[in-house]
Design a protein around this motif. Sequence first.
Motif, PDB file in Angstrom:
ATOM      1  N   PHE A  15      30.975 -42.207  36.776  1.00  0.00           N
ATOM      2  CA  PHE A  15      30.273 -42.961  35.764  1.00  0.00           C
ATOM      3  C   PHE A  15      29.984 -44.330  36.365  1.00  0.00           C
ATOM      4  CE2 PHE A  15      33.096 -39.959  33.699  1.00  0.00           C
ATOM      5  CZ  PHE A  15      32.213 -39.275  32.875  1.00  0.00           C
ATOM      6  N   CYS A  16      28.733 -44.729  36.320  1.00  0.00           N
ATOM      7  CA  CYS A  16      28.318 -45.972  36.982  1.00  0.00           C
ATOM      8  C   CYS A  16      27.777 -46.955  35.946  1.00  0.00           C
ATOM      9  CB  CYS A  16      27.252 -45.680  38.028  1.00  0.00           C
ATOM     10  SG  CYS A  16      27.771 -44.515  39.286  1.00  0.00           S
ATOM     11  N   PRO A  17      28.648 -47.679  35.274  1.00  0.00           N
ATOM     12  CA  PRO A  17      28.152 -48.647  34.303  1.00  0.00           C
ATOM     13  C   PRO A  17      27.344 -49.754  34.972  1.00  0.00           C
ATOM     14  CG  PRO A  17      30.527 -48.839  34.562  1.00  0.00           C
ATOM     15  CD  PRO A  17      30.085 -47.678  35.392  1.00  0.00           C
ATOM     16  N   ASP A  18      26.269 -50.118  34.325  1.00  0.00           N
ATOM     17  CA  ASP A  18      25.394 -51.220  34.731  1.00  0.00           C
ATOM     18  C   ASP A  18      24.682 -51.020  36.066  1.00  0.00           C
ATOM     19  OD1 ASP A  18      25.671 -52.740  32.431  1.00  0.00           O
ATOM     20  OD2 ASP A  18      27.506 -53.667  33.162  1.00  0.00           O
ATOM     21  N   GLU A  19      24.680 -49.813  36.614  1.00  0.00           N
ATOM     22  CA  GLU A  19      23.946 -49.565  37.846  1.00  0.00           C
ATOM     23  C   GLU A  19      22.636 -48.823  37.588  1.00  0.00           C
ATOM     24  OE1 GLU A  19      26.272 -47.820  40.951  1.00  0.00           O
ATOM     25  OE2 GLU A  19      27.947 -49.170  40.599  1.00  0.00           O
ATOM     26  N   ALA A  20      22.337 -48.508  36.341  1.00  0.00           N
ATOM     27  CA  ALA A  20      21.154 -47.723  36.019  1.00  0.00           C
ATOM     28  C   ALA A  20      19.901 -48.584  35.977  1.00  0.00           C
ATOM     29  CB  ALA A  20      21.343 -47.021  34.677  1.00  0.00           C
ATOM     30  N   LYS A  21      18.792 -48.004  36.442  1.00  0.00           N
ATOM     31  CA  LYS A  21      17.490 -48.648  36.279  1.00  0.00           C
ATOM     32  C   LYS A  21      17.033 -48.515  34.834  1.00  0.00           C
ATOM     33  CE  LYS A  21      15.574 -47.804  40.855  1.00  0.00           C
ATOM     34  NZ  LYS A  21      14.451 -47.169  41.580  1.00  0.00           N
ATOM     35  N   PHE A  22      17.595 -47.524  34.141  1.00  0.00           N
ATOM     36  CA  PHE A  22      17.233 -47.221  32.765  1.00  0.00           C
ATOM     37  C   PHE A  22      18.475 -47.418  31.886  1.00  0.00           C
ATOM     38  CE2 PHE A  22      14.760 -44.593  35.661  1.00  0.00           C
ATOM     39  CZ  PHE A  22      13.483 -45.034  35.366  1.00  0.00           C
ATOM     40  N   ASP A  23      18.289 -47.349  30.590  1.00  0.00           N
ATOM     41  CA  ASP A  23      19.419 -47.515  29.675  1.00  0.00           C
ATOM     42  C   ASP A  23      20.491 -46.460  29.912  1.00  0.00           C
ATOM     43  OD1 ASP A  23      18.053 -49.625  28.584  1.00  0.00           O
ATOM     44  OD2 ASP A  23      17.339 -48.499  26.842  1.00  0.00           O
ATOM     45  N   LEU A  24      20.047 -45.227  30.148  1.00  0.00           N
ATOM     46  CA  LEU A  24      20.961 -44.117  30.392  1.00  0.00           C
ATOM     47  C   LEU A  24      20.295 -43.163  31.373  1.00  0.00           C
ATOM     48  CD1 LEU A  24      23.528 -42.450  29.676  1.00  0.00           C
ATOM     49  CD2 LEU A  24      22.182 -41.430  27.833  1.00  0.00           C
ATOM     50  N   LEU A  25      21.030 -42.750  32.388  1.00  0.00           N
ATOM     51  CA  LEU A  25      20.492 -41.849  33.392  1.00  0.00           C
ATOM     52  C   LEU A  25      21.555 -40.824  33.760  1.00  0.00           C
ATOM     53  CD1 LEU A  25      18.248 -41.189  35.529  1.00  0.00           C
ATOM     54  CD2 LEU A  25      19.475 -42.732  37.059  1.00  0.00           C
ATOM     55  N   LEU A  26      21.175 -39.555  33.724  1.00  0.00           N
ATOM     56  CA  LEU A  26      22.031 -38.491  34.222  1.00  0.00           C
ATOM     57  C   LEU A  26      21.367 -37.961  35.484  1.00  0.00           C
ATOM     58  CD1 LEU A  26      24.270 -36.400  34.251  1.00  0.00           C
ATOM     59  CD2 LEU A  26      22.963 -35.075  32.568  1.00  0.00           C
ATOM     60  N   ASP A  27      22.010 -38.163  36.606  1.00  0.00           N
ATOM     61  CA  ASP A  27      21.512 -37.689  37.889  1.00  0.00           C
ATOM     62  C   ASP A  27      22.243 -36.390  38.227  1.00  0.00           C
ATOM     63  OD1 ASP A  27      20.099 -37.764  40.353  1.00  0.00           O
ATOM     64  OD2 ASP A  27      21.869 -38.614  41.327  1.00  0.00           O
ATOM     65  N   LYS A  42      23.852 -48.633  30.809  1.00  0.00           N
ATOM     66  CA  LYS A  42      23.983 -50.058  30.513  1.00  0.00           C
ATOM     67  C   LYS A  42      25.161 -50.259  29.559  1.00  0.00           C
ATOM     68  CE  LYS A  42      20.102 -51.336  32.520  1.00  0.00           C
ATOM     69  NZ  LYS A  42      20.022 -52.172  33.658  1.00  0.00           N
ATOM     70  N   THR A  43      26.122 -51.049  29.970  1.00  0.00           N
ATOM     71  CA  THR A  43      27.314 -51.264  29.145  1.00  0.00           C
ATOM     72  C   THR A  43      27.007 -52.073  27.885  1.00  0.00           C
ATOM     73  OG1 THR A  43      27.938 -53.167  30.487  1.00  0.00           O
ATOM     74  CG2 THR A  43      28.933 -51.043  31.045  1.00  0.00           C
ATOM     75  N   ALA A  44      25.891 -52.777  27.874  1.00  0.00           N
ATOM     76  CA  ALA A  44      25.512 -53.514  26.667  1.00  0.00           C
ATOM     77  C   ALA A  44      25.087 -52.555  25.552  1.00  0.00           C
ATOM     78  CB  ALA A  44      24.378 -54.488  26.974  1.00  0.00           C
ATOM     79  N   LEU A  45      24.721 -51.323  25.931  1.00  0.00           N
ATOM     80  CA  LEU A  45      24.243 -50.349  24.954  1.00  0.00           C
ATOM     81  C   LEU A  45      25.228 -49.220  24.682  1.00  0.00           C
ATOM     82  CD1 LEU A  45      20.588 -50.013  26.276  1.00  0.00           C
ATOM     83  CD2 LEU A  45      21.388 -51.387  24.344  1.00  0.00           C
ATOM     84  N   PHE A  46      26.062 -48.864  25.656  1.00  0.00           N
ATOM     85  CA  PHE A  46      26.951 -47.709  25.531  1.00  0.00           C
ATOM     86  C   PHE A  46      28.378 -48.089  25.903  1.00  0.00           C
ATOM     87  CE2 PHE A  46      22.780 -45.969  26.648  1.00  0.00           C
ATOM     88  CZ  PHE A  46      22.593 -45.045  25.634  1.00  0.00           C
ATOM     89  N   LYS A  47      29.311 -47.567  25.137  1.00  0.00           N
ATOM     90  CA  LYS A  47      30.730 -47.712  25.456  1.00  0.00           C
ATOM     91  C   LYS A  47      31.138 -46.555  26.368  1.00  0.00           C
ATOM     92  CE  LYS A  47      31.833 -49.948  21.121  1.00  0.00           C
ATOM     93  NZ  LYS A  47      32.562 -49.870  19.865  1.00  0.00           N
ATOM     94  N   PRO A  48      32.134 -46.746  27.223  1.00  0.00           N
ATOM     95  CA  PRO A  48      32.585 -45.656  28.082  1.00  0.00           C
ATOM     96  C   PRO A  48      32.956 -44.387  27.303  1.00  0.00           C
ATOM     97  CG  PRO A  48      33.539 -47.716  28.824  1.00  0.00           C
ATOM     98  CD  PRO A  48      32.841 -48.005  27.522  1.00  0.00           C
TER      99      PRO A  48
END
Length: 70
Positions: A15-27, A42-48
């Motif tokens: 899980f890579c918080p704050d490394e996404a170019k988008f709000d949420l990305l599943l690679d 983005k940790t500002a939008l989603f909790k772990p």
Amino acid sequence: LHTQVGNFSLESSGFCPDEAKFDLLLDIENHGSRLDLTFSYKTALFKPATIRRMHDAYLNICQAIADNLK
């Protein structure tokens, strides 16, 4: 985290918080009979805990698909 789904092996690479170019990305990377999953968000939008639930739900969907292919 490793999960066997039918003939496939699913590996959660992390899980890579704050490394996404988008709000949420599943690679998802295909490695033959293994799929590697990485969630970036983005940790500002989603909790772990929310990302963990999404991860678990995705694995449940994959398992349901594999179970119904038999």
